[in-house]
Design a protein around this motif. Structure first.
Motif, PDB file in Angstrom:
ATOM      1  N   GLY A 112      28.506 139.652 100.206  1.00  0.00           N
ATOM      2  CA  GLY A 112      28.900 139.568  98.803  1.00  0.00           C
ATOM      3  C   GLY A 112      29.566 138.261  98.417  1.00  0.00           C
ATOM      4  O   GLY A 112      30.010 138.084  97.287  1.00  0.00           O
ATOM      5  N   SER A 113      29.633 137.296  99.343  1.00  0.00           N
ATOM      6  CA  SER A 113      30.346 136.054  99.045  1.00  0.00           C
ATOM      7  C   SER A 113      29.481 135.049  98.275  1.00  0.00           C
ATOM      8  O   SER A 113      29.982 134.028  97.821  1.00  0.00           O
ATOM      9  N   GLY A 114      28.193 135.337  98.151  1.00  0.00           N
ATOM     10  CA  GLY A 114      27.335 134.442  97.360  1.00  0.00           C
ATOM     11  C   GLY A 114      26.342 133.653  98.187  1.00  0.00           C
ATOM     12  O   GLY A 114      25.803 132.641  97.709  1.00  0.00           O
ATOM     13  N   LYS A 115      26.040 134.117  99.398  1.00  0.00           N
ATOM     14  CA  LYS A 115      25.093 133.390 100.261  1.00  0.00           C
ATOM     15  C   LYS A 115      23.706 133.310  99.644  1.00  0.00           C
ATOM     16  O   LYS A 115      23.077 132.254  99.619  1.00  0.00           O
ATOM     17  N   ASP A 154      21.064 141.610  88.538  1.00  0.00           N
ATOM     18  CA  ASP A 154      22.215 141.221  89.344  1.00  0.00           C
ATOM     19  C   ASP A 154      23.180 142.409  89.422  1.00  0.00           C
ATOM     20  O   ASP A 154      23.361 143.123  88.436  1.00  0.00           O
ATOM     21  N   GLN A 155      23.795 142.589  90.621  1.00  0.00           N
ATOM     22  CA  GLN A 155      24.730 143.723  90.768  1.00  0.00           C
ATOM     23  C   GLN A 155      25.935 143.515  89.856  1.00  0.00           C
ATOM     24  O   GLN A 155      26.529 144.465  89.364  1.00  0.00           O
ATOM     25  N   ARG A 156      26.301 142.255  89.650  1.00  0.00           N
ATOM     26  CA  ARG A 156      27.486 141.974  88.842  1.00  0.00           C
ATOM     27  C   ARG A 156      27.027 141.578  87.444  1.00  0.00           C
ATOM     28  O   ARG A 156      26.312 140.618  87.278  1.00  0.00           O
ATOM     29  N   ASP A 162      23.564 133.868 107.154  1.00  0.00           N
ATOM     30  CA  ASP A 162      24.142 134.862 108.042  1.00  0.00           C
ATOM     31  C   ASP A 162      25.575 135.182 107.698  1.00  0.00           C
ATOM     32  O   ASP A 162      26.320 134.347 107.210  1.00  0.00           O
ATOM     33  N   GLN A 163      25.963 136.447 107.977  1.00  0.00           N
ATOM     34  CA  GLN A 163      27.355 136.800 107.723  1.00  0.00           C
ATOM     35  C   GLN A 163      28.184 136.830 108.997  1.00  0.00           C
ATOM     36  O   GLN A 163      29.376 137.064 108.941  1.00  0.00           O
ATOM     37  N   ARG A 164      27.541 136.592 110.126  1.00  0.00           N
ATOM     38  CA  ARG A 164      28.303 136.625 111.388  1.00  0.00           C
ATOM     39  C   ARG A 164      28.015 135.395 112.238  1.00  0.00           C
ATOM     40  O   ARG A 164      27.377 135.490 113.289  1.00  0.00           O
TER      41      ARG A 164
HETATM   42  N1  ATP Z   1      26.089 130.917  92.250  1.00  0.00           N
HETATM   43  C1  ATP Z   1      26.202 132.114  91.672  1.00  0.00           C
HETATM   44  N2  ATP Z   1      25.761 132.304  90.412  1.00  0.00           N
HETATM   45  C2  ATP Z   1      25.860 133.502  89.815  1.00  0.00           C
HETATM   46  N3  ATP Z   1      26.407 134.588  90.397  1.00  0.00           N
HETATM   47  C3  ATP Z   1      26.881 134.482  91.655  1.00  0.00           C
HETATM   48  C4  ATP Z   1      26.803 133.235  92.346  1.00  0.00           C
HETATM   49  N4  ATP Z   1      27.333 133.419  93.574  1.00  0.00           N
HETATM   50  C5  ATP Z   1      27.710 134.711  93.646  1.00  0.00           C
HETATM   51  N5  ATP Z   1      27.448 135.366  92.497  1.00  0.00           N
HETATM   52  C6  ATP Z   1      27.718 136.795  92.241  1.00  0.00           C
HETATM   53  O1  ATP Z   1      28.102 137.410  93.468  1.00  0.00           O
HETATM   54  C7  ATP Z   1      27.199 138.451  93.830  1.00  0.00           C
HETATM   55  C8  ATP Z   1      26.965 138.433  95.331  1.00  0.00           C
HETATM   56  O2  ATP Z   1      26.258 137.262  95.667  1.00  0.00           O
HETATM   57  P1  ATP Z   1      25.122 137.267  96.777  1.00  0.00           P
HETATM   58  O3  ATP Z   1      24.173 138.383  96.577  1.00  0.00           O
HETATM   59  O4  ATP Z   1      24.564 135.900  96.818  1.00  0.00           O
HETATM   60  O5  ATP Z   1      26.032 137.568  98.057  1.00  0.00           O
HETATM   61  P2  ATP Z   1      25.598 137.592  99.588  1.00  0.00           P
HETATM   62  O6  ATP Z   1      26.621 136.826 100.339  1.00  0.00           O
HETATM   63  O7  ATP Z   1      24.192 137.175  99.728  1.00  0.00           O
HETATM   64  O8  ATP Z   1      25.766 139.134  99.932  1.00  0.00           O
HETATM   65  P3  ATP Z   1      25.000 139.984 101.079  1.00  0.00           P
HETATM   66  O9  ATP Z   1      25.643 139.591 102.373  1.00  0.00           O
HETATM   67  O10 ATP Z   1      25.331 141.380 100.698  1.00  0.00           O
HETATM   68  O11 ATP Z   1      23.564 139.639 101.015  1.00  0.00           O
HETATM   69  C9  ATP Z   1      25.943 138.181  93.036  1.00  0.00           C
HETATM   70  O12 ATP Z   1      25.237 139.369  92.785  1.00  0.00           O
HETATM   71  C10 ATP Z   1      26.478 137.536  91.775  1.00  0.00           C
HETATM   72  O13 ATP Z   1      26.861 138.501  90.854  1.00  0.00           O
END
Ligand code: ATP
Ligand code: MG
Length: 558
Positions: free
Chosen positions: A185-188, A222-224, A454-456
């Motif tokens: 969920g950090s935005g990868k 988007d989830q958010r 990756d998350q780990r």
């Molecule tokens: N650059 C960005 N632009 C817009 N929204 C973002 C951005 N980065 C993060 N977010 C928000 O944070 C949420 C989580 O981001 P993301 O899906 O990239 O996480 P992740 O690290 O890939 O999570 P996972 O490990 O579960 O795959 C997105 O659904 C979005 O709402």
């Protein structure tokens, strides 16, 4: 400047204080001017120190409180006594910041204003003198340090609390394998989207994306906030992005269109693929040895033969090669799980009709491929398909490169393979025998590199991590993961506090080949503005709607 006028984002160029002490190895301390509140300082922000002969581009790594008069802290003013507090601040009590010089810049003479005339940034070999002024870095300082706008750079985000674009050097990015790390969920994935947008838009590489969660191939909510996130195909069009799905009995929703389907024959599965799946299939140590015995006897039809064996066949085979019947039966029972995957077929798949071959041809012709796993987003199908395909690609890219070196044909296009859950393929035990491990270790010898997500990161072989060119690290909570990110980075101590200070979303520390120094960025937001930047100038649809990438690819008759 009054206390009130110092907002949380001081304008660039604002004076913060002066250097008071420090060393080249441990970093510097600057005492803040009374007008600057420690609360406005942020770890990870950029400052510039104006030395006598050089300017120093630096990162704030800590914020501290100090007192020159012990009495002031032993007998503090009453909470409401603003007058005494103001009298003491800047004299008896003060704020200070720890700063790490990252790069040295040639000092700009007053009569030369064009930054291009000045030399580029250089590694730090000395420190500024006592009382050198410390300012918030300015936009033109950033321009001198990071890549300039143009076809070879790509905006990745902005520095903390500043509205200045930070650009990556795309040539350097495409030159090595890279990694995007961060907790769930950090935005990868969003950050990966920004990187893919740059690589595709600027045509720096052809991309193959193993899209485990079907995030890039098809549009999604988007989830958010529920905004619609566009797919790569919507952005770049049919001619530049082909989407493949897996053959499945479950109907695919209309919103998940594909250009081609992947079906894998048992004959296309290798022992290395099976070895990678040992944990998931619950195979013991002898399973791989038994597989080699079978392959030695039956060639590439070994797996289909094994799964068809009746107990009497197993007995006969074991007598012939001196193997244990129990081990062979157990192997057959466990590998039978593969046939429960809809996209795995017993039928012998010749090269001429292999869907893997089809994907490879699409890539060779310069089209990007997103392989969406759709309903099959569990680890077993994901790891099997990613490994089978990557192994074949690696073999093809190696052959084409060797042929080109011998004067036969052109080199294959630079290829970047994006892979999520990368530690599954690159753990110390797996990295030794997966093509992923080989690709990561070989740099770009054969024009193919990885974008690992990756998350780990602590689960990835340290040798592989050390070969990662640029690391994009979003927030990580686990100490082992943070250590893994900083392993092998010289003078990494001061970056630990920066890494620990990252926001939980959409903020990343960039470190490595594509940036001249470590930098924390707020990652570019994926929104209409981003889509516009990606498609500006007609990078979008070139072929008429409805034309499929598969139409562009013709396979030779075998
Ligand atoms: N650059 C960005 N632009 C817009 N929204 C973002 C951005 N980065 C993060 N977010 C928000 O944070 C949420 C989580 O981001 P993301 O899906 O990239 O996480 P992740 O690290 O890939 O999570 P996972 O490990 O579960 O795959 C997105 O659904 C979005 O709402
Ligand atoms: Mg993700």
């Amino acid at each position: 400047m009054s206390w009130d006028s110092v907002g949380s984002t001081q304008p660039s160029g604002t004076r913060l204080g002066v250097v008071t002490e420090g060393s080249l190895t441990k970093g510097l301390t600057a005492r803040l001017d009374p007008a600057c509140s420690v609360e406005d300082m942020r770890v990870g922000r950029f400052v510039k120190i104006q030395g006598e002969q050089h300017d120093f581009f630096c990162l704030i790594t800590d914020v501290m409180l100090g007192a020159s008069n012990q009495q002031a802290t032993e007998d503090p003013p009453a909470p409401g006594d603003h007058f005494l507090r103001e009298v003491l601040s800047g004299t008896a009590i003060f704020g200070s910041i720890a700063i790490q010089p990252m790069l040295m810049l040639e000092k700009r003479p007053v009569d030369r204003v064009d930054p291009d005339e000045l030399g580029g940034p250089r590694p730090v070999r000395t420190i500024p003198t006592h009382f050198a002024p410390v300012d918030v870095a300015r936009e033109d300082d950033f321009d001198r340090v990071f890549a300039k706008p143009g076809d070879d750079s790509w905006e990745i985000g902005t520095p903390r609390d500043m509205d200045i674009p930070i650009r990556l050097d795309l040539d350097r990015l495409a030159e090595r394998s890279n990694g995007v790390f961060g907790k769930s969920g950090s935005g990868k994935s969003m950050l990966t989207r920004v990187l893919l947008g740059g690589l595709i838009r600027r045509r720096k590489a052809v991309n193959l994306i193993f899209d485990m969660h079907s995030e890039y191939a098809w549009p999604r909510e988007d989830q958010r906030g529920g905004a619609r996130v566009k797919s790569l195909k919507e952005l770049f069009g049919n001619s530049r992005v082909a989407v493949y799905g897996l053959v499945s009995r479950r109907p695919r929703p209309r919103s998940w269109p594909v250009d081609g389907e992947i079906r894998i024959g048992l004959n296309e599965i290798d022992i290395d693929d099976i070895a990678l799946l040992a944990d998931l299939l619950n195979l013991n140590e002898t399973a791989v040895e038994t597989s080699y015995l079978l392959q030695g006897r039956f060639g590439d039809g070994w797996l289909a033969t094994l799964l068809d064996m009746a107990p009497a066949d197993i007995k006969a085979f074991c007598e012939e090669v001196n193997a244990h019947a129990a081990a062979v039966s157990a192997l057959a029972r466990k590998l039978n799980q593969l046939l429960q995957l809809d996209f795995v077929t017993r039928d012998y798949v010749p090269r001429s009709s292999s869907s893997i071959e089809h994907v490879i041809r699409t890539l060779e012709q310069g089209s990007n491929v997103a392989l969406a796993f759709g309903h099959e987003s569990q680890l077993l199908p994901y790891m099997l398909v990613a490994n089978v395909i990557t192994r074949r690609i690696y073999a093809r890219w190696t052959d084409l490169t060797h042929a080109a070196d011998a004067g036969e044909g052109a080199k294959p296009p630079p290829l970047v393979i994006t892979v999520e859950e990368a530690h599954k393929f690159l753990s110390p035990s797996a990295a030794r025998h997966t093509s992923f491990g080989t690709i990561a270790r070989e740099l770009r010898k054969f024009n193919v590199t990885l974008l690992v997500v990756d998350q780990r990161p602590s689960g990835i072989d340290p040798e592989v991590l050390s070969q990662i060119g640029t690391r994009f690290t979003c927030q990580l909570n686990d100490d082992h993961d943070i250590e893994a990110m900083l392993a092998g980075v010289s003078g990494a101590g001061h970056l630990r506090s920066v890494l620990a200070s990252l926001d939980s979303q959409q903020e990343a520390m960039l470190l490595g080949h594509a940036v001249p120094m470590p930098v924390v960025v707020k990652v570019r937001t994926i929104d209409d503005q981003f889509y516009e930047a990606v498609t500006a100038g007609g990078a979008g649809v070139v072929f008429p709607a409805g034309r499929r990438a598969t139409d562009l690819v013709s396979l030779p008759d075998d």
